[in-house]
Each structure stands twice: as structure tokens, then as C-alpha cells.
Scaffold this active site. Structure first.
Site, short mmCIF file in Angstrom:
data_model
loop_
_atom_site.label_atom_id
_atom_site.label_comp_id
_atom_site.label_asym_id
_atom_site.label_seq_id
_atom_site.Cartn_x
_atom_site.Cartn_y
_atom_site.Cartn_z
N ARG B 51 50.36 45.21 36.04
CA ARG B 51 51.41 45.01 35.04
C ARG B 51 51.29 43.62 34.42
O ARG B 51 50.74 42.72 35.03
CB ARG B 51 52.79 45.06 35.68
CG ARG B 51 53.01 46.22 36.56
CD ARG B 51 54.34 46.04 37.26
NE ARG B 51 54.42 46.93 38.40
CZ ARG B 51 55.42 46.92 39.28
NH1 ARG B 51 56.41 46.07 39.14
NH2 ARG B 51 55.40 47.78 40.27
N ASP B 53 54.22 40.83 32.60
CA ASP B 53 55.67 40.65 32.37
C ASP B 53 56.01 40.55 30.89
O ASP B 53 55.12 40.38 30.05
CB ASP B 53 56.13 39.36 33.06
CG ASP B 53 56.43 39.59 34.52
OD1 ASP B 53 56.56 40.75 34.92
OD2 ASP B 53 56.52 38.58 35.26
N TYR B 111 42.62 35.12 34.08
CA TYR B 111 43.82 34.81 33.28
C TYR B 111 43.59 33.48 32.59
O TYR B 111 42.92 32.59 33.13
CB TYR B 111 45.05 34.66 34.19
CG TYR B 111 45.69 35.96 34.60
CD1 TYR B 111 46.65 36.56 33.79
CD2 TYR B 111 45.36 36.58 35.80
CE1 TYR B 111 47.26 37.75 34.17
CE2 TYR B 111 45.95 37.77 36.18
CZ TYR B 111 46.91 38.35 35.36
OH TYR B 111 47.50 39.52 35.72
N ARG B 198 51.48 31.61 36.69
CA ARG B 198 52.50 30.78 36.06
C ARG B 198 53.01 29.68 37.01
O ARG B 198 53.31 28.57 36.58
CB ARG B 198 53.65 31.65 35.56
CG ARG B 198 53.21 32.50 34.37
CD ARG B 198 54.19 33.63 34.06
NE ARG B 198 55.52 33.10 33.83
CZ ARG B 198 56.61 33.88 33.71
NH1 ARG B 198 56.51 35.20 33.82
NH2 ARG B 198 57.78 33.34 33.48
#
Lengths: 245, 245
Positions: B51, B53, B111, B198
Site C-alpha cells: 500500500r 498512504d 523509495y 518517513r
């Protein structure tokens, strides 16, 4: 009363253009609303160097307004930011002479237009670059651009709806730069007619595809007829980059 | 039935994340809706590598689905584009083995996280880069990043809500590159926990400001306590860049 010169940038995506229109979200109405709050409910009218259409962006739009508030130049930026939406930024606020006029005192402008040369959709640039999938001959486009530089009647390169009678303008420079899959046009001139940059870009792109020859620009200019030039390129590739005073 | 592996990109701004949720606009529901139209009303379920966000972007998310349609690989892209909204793009569709699984077969991911180092608002990057106004010591950040590379229990660097029991992951590479006012983080690893990238970015930014020392990373990892690490950096700077198989 102090007159202020204010340089702003905005993402045009979610605006129905610069100018106030009833029931629409416009750049002018958002800024006037912020200034009204800052002035405790007194309306403050702003004047820009010129309008921009729906979807058109600005990196260096200039506006002026008068205010009775004594706020130092550097505090204005933060005072306005806290009241403005995220898609408008104030870059600079300067004290100006009482007769400074954002529109009438402008001696020239630079517009830029960004094209993404690809047949593939890109979600990240969809509001910021015009996607154009045809192979282009950049040399032909540059040769065509050379015919546009100088003082000409640009009737063929402005919207047929243009009400201005004097359509003579001077283009000082047309730059065309390619990097990877991005094509950037730069137009510097003393002023631009309604839709002029977008029609110039549309015609130059068609020249790049071989639909016009560079020397056709002479005939198109001389014909003073909008139907001779190419299609109007999409609004979202266009940026009002700088206003000169 | 043919299984397809499909690489997609999306602008996360207007989505409530990847995964289907009732009454919300999500990436999964938009793609499943498009596939349903293409299959004349038959529902097609898609499975992603993982997933993302709300607000998080993807340049190279991978999904798989099964279809009874016999469409050549290169026609799939256009077929889907005409049915998908502008903020989702299909980059590639490939035939896959019947047991290919977008999530379980992934061997790693990259990422990236983009930061704009400025105190000034920029309307054009507001959804695509995290704005951070503090001066940063890049050397200290790189030294801290070196402690993160390798196989560690990343409990301190994942959301306290994480339900996964095994929080050991391997980070193969952390890159930190600065160009003008943009800072780019690259994280390559075998897998990432919920909010892990993050929180890593938030902690590295705080290290750049001098709030942590590089060697504090050892203590933070060893403590296995979320409260030891830094703030979770904003969603809109994060991009799922690539999934490895």
C-alpha cells in the site's frame, strides 16, 4: 497611504484565471480577500501587469495596491502568506512611488512555455507541461522563430476576439531549448496580445512537425488573419515568467 | 485466464491512499473500476506490491491481475489510459506466470523522498516536495545514514501501530543528494515497515539540524522504541520509486 509593488507566483490549475469573475475562484479575488482580512474588513483593490487565463501559471506576476498599514517590506510576505491559499505565493513586496502602475509602467514581459515530448502520460506534469507526442525538427522551429523576432503586426497570432486595435508588438527574443524530453520556449517582448504566446507556440510546434516551413512565418504575419497560424497551444504549459519595469 | 504484471505511476495528492476504503477515492478502486469497464462489468481484483498512504506518490508501483481478455501487451497501456483518471498512468503491462505475485515475489524496493530546502512557499512543488527551512549539515546526515545500512530491527523507525511482528529489515543503500535547493533521499532495501521511510527521513533531517549525532542511530535502533526516533516526515515528499523482482 503607501503604494506597494508585489511580485507573486501562482499555480493556475485551480483558478478560473487571474481576473475577478462572479462565483469563480480567481487569483485576484483570493489576494483581495487576503488583503481585506489584513485590513480588518476594508476592501483593497489590486492591479496586475495583465491578466492570465484559466490554467495559466505565473512565476513573476506583478501587482500593485495602496495600503494605510505601516508594515516593513519583509514582514508583508509572511503577513500575506498566512492569509493566502497554498497555490499563491508572495515572492517580494516593495514600497513603490505613489504613481507606480503595475500595468502601464511595464516595459516588457517574459513568458515561458513548457512542452513534454512524449506519447506517455505522466501524472506529475499533467498540469505543468503540455504533452506533445510528435517528433519535432528543432532546427526548423528555430529558423521559424527568427522570423518572429522584431516589430510586427501580430494580428495573425492573436485570438480573433481581441479587441485591441493596435496589434503591433516587438518580440526581442525567442529561445527554444531542449533537454531530455522537455522543450522550453522563452518569449521576451514589449507586450503580448490575447493568446499570442500560445498561438506562437502552436504554430512553431506545427513547423517542427513539417506542417509549415520557417519562411511561412513571413506570409502568416503579412496576412493579418488568425486562420493562417497554427492551433492555440494548451493553457497549462504557459507561465508568465517575469515583468520588466 | 492470463496473469498480467503492470507497472503504474500516480500522483498521490488527490487519493486517500492506495487501498480500497468505502466512500473514498483510492488508487486501487480507480484501477479496479477501469478494469471492470474494460471487462464489460465483470469485477477484476488487483494486488499491489504494497500500500501507499494518502498523499504518497508512486513512480513504479507494481500490481498484478488476471484477465480472460486476449489483448497484446502494448495495447493494454492505451486501453487502460482511456479509462483511467489523469493522475494514474500505466507505464508497462507484461504477461506474467500464473503464480506471479506482486507482493510476495518482490525482492526489494526503492523509495525516494524529496525535500525543498527553503523558507519560501512554492505553489508548484507544494504537493511534491516537503518544505524544510532549517540549515542542514549534510555530512552529519550521511554519517548517520551509514549506521542505518545493513540488517537491523527497525522497531524504532516504524509506526507504533505496526502489527507486523518481525521488524527486521535490510537496508542496502541510503543515498542523500543535494542539488540547489532540493534534497533527495534514496532508500533501497528488501522491505520497509509502516511509515519507516518517513520516520528515517524525519530523523535524518533532525540529525542535519544538530538535534541528534550520527552515532545516536545505534542507540535508537537498539532501543526498539518509536519515541526515540524523529518526527514522521510529511507524506507528500515520498515516492515509491521501483519494486524489484
Amino acid at each position: 497611504m503607501q503604494r506597494y509593488k508585489c511580485t507573486i507566483s501562482y499555480d493556475g490549475t485551480l483558478f478560473s484565471g487571474y481576473q475577478v469573475q462572479p462565483q469563480k475562484r480567481t487569483v485576484q479575488s483570493e489576494i483581495e480577500e487576503a488583503l481585506k482580512k489584513l485590513h480588518k474588513g476594508s476592501p483593497i483593490r489590486i492591479t496586475a501587469s495583465g491578466r492570465t487565463d484559466a490554467g495559466v501559471h505565473a512565476r513573476g506576476q506583478v501587482i500593485h495596491f495602496d495600503s494605510p498599514l505601516h508594515i516593513p517590506e519583509d514582514k508583508w510576505v509572511n503577513a500575506l502568506h498566512s492569509l493566502l491559499p497554498d497555490d499563491i505565493a508572495v515572492k517580494k513586496v516593495e514600497k513603490a512611488a505613489p504613481d507606480f502602475h503595475a500595468r502601464f509602467d511595464a516595459t516588457g514581459k517574459e513568458y515561458r512555455y513548457f512542452v513534454r515530448l512524449s506519447n506517455y502520460k505522466d501524472p506529475f506534469t499533467r498540469h505543468y507541461q503540455f504533452q506533445y507526442g510528435y517528433p519535432l525538427d528543432i532546427k526548423q522551429m528555430k529558423a521559424a522563430a527568427d522570423y518572429l523576432v522584431g516589430t510586427h503586426d501580430f494580428t495573425s497570432f492573436c485570438s480573433a476576439k481581441t479587441e485591441v486595435e493596435d496589434r503591433v508588438r516587438t518580440i526581442l527574443r525567442v529561445g527554444i531549448e531542449m533537454s531530455r524530453e522537455q522543450l522550453m520556449f522563452r518569449f521576451v517582448g514589449d507586450g503580448f496580445l490575447y493568446n499570442m504566446v500560445r498561438i506562437l507556440v502552436g504554430t512553431l510546434l506545427e513547423t517542427g512537425r513539417g506542417l509549415h516551413q520557417p519562411e511561412d512565418m513571413k506570409t502568416i504575419l503579412a496576412g493579418k488573419d488568425r486562420s493562417l497560424a497554427g492551433k492555440t497551444a494548451a493553457a497549462h504549459g504557459l507561465y508568465l515568467w517575469e515583468v520588466f519595469y
